[in-house]
Scaffold this active site. Structure first.
Site, PDB file in Angstrom:
ATOM      1  N   GLU A   1      -4.818  -7.882  -6.012  1.00 54.93           N
ATOM      2  CA  GLU A   1      -3.455  -8.378  -6.191  1.00 54.93           C
ATOM      3  C   GLU A   1      -3.222  -9.614  -5.329  1.00 54.93           C
ATOM      4  O   GLU A   1      -2.669 -10.619  -5.785  1.00 54.93           O
ATOM      5  CB  GLU A   1      -2.437  -7.308  -5.769  1.00 54.93           C
ATOM      6  CG  GLU A   1      -2.046  -6.330  -6.831  1.00 54.93           C
ATOM      7  CD  GLU A   1      -0.914  -5.423  -6.350  1.00 54.93           C
ATOM      8  OE1 GLU A   1      -0.632  -4.457  -7.056  1.00 54.93           O
ATOM      9  OE2 GLU A   1      -0.335  -5.670  -5.278  1.00 54.93           O
TER      10      GLU A   1
ATOM     11  N   GLY B   1      -7.337   2.000 -10.955  1.00 58.33           N
ATOM     12  CA  GLY B   1      -8.732   2.025 -11.357  1.00 58.33           C
ATOM     13  C   GLY B   1      -9.537   1.057 -10.515  1.00 58.33           C
ATOM     14  O   GLY B   1      -9.131   0.646  -9.434  1.00 58.33           O
TER      15      GLY B   1
ATOM     16  N   ARG C   1       0.863  -1.182   0.000  1.00 59.36           N
ATOM     17  CA  ARG C   1       0.000   0.000   0.000  1.00 59.36           C
ATOM     18  C   ARG C   1       0.893   1.224   0.000  1.00 59.36           C
ATOM     19  O   ARG C   1       1.579   1.512   0.982  1.00 59.36           O
ATOM     20  CB  ARG C   1      -0.892  -0.015   1.240  1.00 59.36           C
ATOM     21  CG  ARG C   1      -1.914   1.121   1.289  1.00 59.36           C
ATOM     22  CD  ARG C   1      -3.009   0.900   0.276  1.00 59.36           C
ATOM     23  NE  ARG C   1      -4.196   1.680   0.588  1.00 59.36           N
ATOM     24  CZ  ARG C   1      -4.695   2.641  -0.197  1.00 59.36           C
ATOM     25  NH1 ARG C   1      -4.077   2.935  -1.335  1.00 59.36           N
ATOM     26  NH2 ARG C   1      -5.794   3.277   0.145  1.00 59.36           N
ATOM     27  N   GLY C   2       0.886   1.958  -1.101  1.00 60.87           N
ATOM     28  CA  GLY C   2       1.836   3.038  -1.292  1.00 60.87           C
ATOM     29  C   GLY C   2       1.800   4.112  -0.229  1.00 60.87           C
ATOM     30  O   GLY C   2       2.840   4.582   0.230  1.00 60.87           O
ATOM     31  N   GLU C   3       0.626   4.507   0.208  1.00 62.32           N
ATOM     32  CA  GLU C   3       0.528   5.616   1.166  1.00 62.32           C
ATOM     33  C   GLU C   3       1.138   5.263   2.515  1.00 62.32           C
ATOM     34  O   GLU C   3       1.533   6.146   3.275  1.00 62.32           O
ATOM     35  CB  GLU C   3      -0.929   6.046   1.350  1.00 62.32           C
ATOM     36  CG  GLU C   3      -1.806   5.020   2.043  1.00 62.32           C
ATOM     37  CD  GLU C   3      -3.252   5.478   2.167  1.00 62.32           C
ATOM     38  OE1 GLU C   3      -3.759   5.469   3.294  1.00 62.32           O
ATOM     39  OE2 GLU C   3      -3.865   5.833   1.134  1.00 62.32           O
ATOM     40  N   ASP C   4       1.256   3.975   2.817  1.00 57.91           N
ATOM     41  CA  ASP C   4       1.832   3.542   4.097  1.00 57.91           C
ATOM     42  C   ASP C   4       3.347   3.383   4.042  1.00 57.91           C
ATOM     43  O   ASP C   4       4.037   3.673   5.025  1.00 57.91           O
ATOM     44  CB  ASP C   4       1.242   2.194   4.521  1.00 57.91           C
ATOM     45  CG  ASP C   4      -0.221   2.281   4.918  1.00 57.91           C
ATOM     46  OD1 ASP C   4      -0.700   3.397   5.177  1.00 57.91           O
ATOM     47  OD2 ASP C   4      -0.871   1.224   4.970  1.00 57.91           O
ATOM     48  N   THR C   5       3.857   2.884   2.921  1.00 57.57           N
ATOM     49  CA  THR C   5       5.235   2.377   2.923  1.00 57.57           C
ATOM     50  C   THR C   5       6.107   2.822   1.756  1.00 57.57           C
ATOM     51  O   THR C   5       7.304   2.548   1.754  1.00 57.57           O
ATOM     52  CB  THR C   5       5.216   0.836   2.915  1.00 57.57           C
ATOM     53  OG1 THR C   5       4.520   0.384   1.734  1.00 57.57           O
ATOM     54  CG2 THR C   5       4.523   0.285   4.143  1.00 57.57           C
ATOM     55  N   ARG C   6       5.538   3.508   0.755  1.00 54.36           N
ATOM     56  CA  ARG C   6       6.295   3.778  -0.471  1.00 54.36           C
ATOM     57  C   ARG C   6       7.594   4.533  -0.208  1.00 54.36           C
ATOM     58  O   ARG C   6       8.652   4.181  -0.750  1.00 54.36           O
ATOM     59  CB  ARG C   6       5.439   4.565  -1.457  1.00 54.36           C
ATOM     60  CG  ARG C   6       6.172   4.921  -2.768  1.00 54.36           C
ATOM     61  CD  ARG C   6       5.342   5.802  -3.672  1.00 54.36           C
ATOM     62  NE  ARG C   6       4.177   5.121  -4.172  1.00 54.36           N
ATOM     63  CZ  ARG C   6       2.921   5.484  -3.923  1.00 54.36           C
ATOM     64  NH1 ARG C   6       2.689   6.537  -3.151  1.00 54.36           N
ATOM     65  NH2 ARG C   6       1.921   4.811  -4.434  1.00 54.36           N
TER      66      ARG C   6
END
Length: 231
Positions: A104, A70, A38-43
Site C-alpha cells: 500500500e 492475501g 495496521r489493523g491489529e495495532d490501531t483498528r
C-alpha cells in the site's frame, strides 16, 4: 462483507490535458482521504477515533478493515488509493510486518509522484527515525521480509526506500501522553499554495489521543471547505 465507509459518489475522473502537472485540487476524486494502517495495532482505538471524526466533518474517507488479506494487494484497494485526494499513513509498531501495508505504502508514494496527491504520515507511538532508518520493530520486520523474500530482494529494497521516503514527509507524531505536530517550511509553502490549512506552531503538546477533541483536531487539518467541492 460490511465495509466501514459510506457509499462513494459516482466516480469522476480528470479530463486529459497536455500538461504533465495535475494538481490534487483541480480534479475530481472519489474519496477525500485514504487511511493506510495496521489493523491489529490501531483498528479499535486510534483509527476508530480518527475515522469517526473525519466522517462527522463530512470528509469522505476510505477505510476497509475487513478486506481479506492475501499475498498481493487487491485491485479494489489500488483503485481506492488512486481515487483519493489525500492518503494518511498511520505508522504503528507492527505496520512494517505486513507486506500488504508495505505494498500500500509503495502505491501511495507512486501516486504522490505521478498524480501529485497529498500524503501525510502519522507516527503512532513509534519514533519517526525508526521508520526512516528501519530500526526497532521496523528493522526486525524488514529482516524477516529479507528471509521470506530472499529470491526477490528488490521488493524488500523498494519497501525500505518507501519507508524512508514517507518518514521524511511532514506529519504528526503521537507519543505516549501527548502529540507533537511537525511541519517543515517546505511543506508549509506547498500547503499554502494549494489552500490546505497549516499548523503554525512547530510543536504543540496535547492530551493523549483518547482525550483529544477529535472534531477540533480534524477541523485544524481538514476543514470542511477543503472537501466536497472543487477548489
Amino acid at each position: 462483507m460490511m465495509r466501514k465507509h459510506s457509499s462513494p459518489p459516482s466516480p469522476s475522473f480528470p479530463s486529459s490535458s497536455s500538461s504533465s502537472y495535475s494538481s490534487p485540487f483541480t480534479q475530481s476524486w472519489t474519496y477525500d482521504v485514504f487511511l493506510s494502517y495496521r489493523g491489529e495495532d490501531t483498528r479499535k482505538t486510534f483509527i476508530d477515533h480518527l475515522y469517526t471524526a473525519l466522517d462527522r466533518q463530512g470528509i469522505h474517507t476510505f477505510i476497509d478493515d475487513e478486506l481479506p488479506r492475501g499475498e498481493e494487494i487487491s485491485p479494489a484497494l489500488l483503485n481506492a488509493i488512486e481515487e483519493s485526494k489525500i492518503s494518511v499513513i498511520v505508522f504503528s509498531e507492527n505496520y512494517a510486518s505486513s507486506s500488504w501495508c508495505l505494498d500500500e505504502l509503495v502505491k501511495i508514494l507512486e501516486y504522490k509522484r505521478s498524480k501529485q496527491q497529498l500524503v501525510m504520515p502519522i507516527f503512532y507511538k513509534v519514533d519517526p527515525s525508526d521508520v526512516r532508518n528501519q530500526r526497532s520493530s521496523f528493522g526486525d520486520a524488514l529482516a524477516d521480509h529479507e528471509r521470506k523474500f530472499k529470491d526477490d530482494m528488490e521488493k524488500v529494497l523498494e519497501w525500505r526506500r518507501a519507508l524512508t521516503e514517507a518518514a521524511n514527509l511532514s506529519g504528526l507524531h503521537f507519543k505516549e501522553g501527548g502529540i507533537v505536530y511537525e511541519l517543515s517550511s517546505k511543506e508549509s509553502e506547498f500547503d499554502s499554495r494549494c489552500r490546505v490549512p497549516i499548523v503554525r506552531s512547530t510543536k504543540i503538546r496535547l492530551l493523549d489521543y483518547g482525550q483529544i477533541d477529535w472534531m477540533h483536531f480534524c477541523d485544524s487539518f481538514w476543514p470542511s471547505a477543503t472537501f466536497g467541492s472543487e477548489i
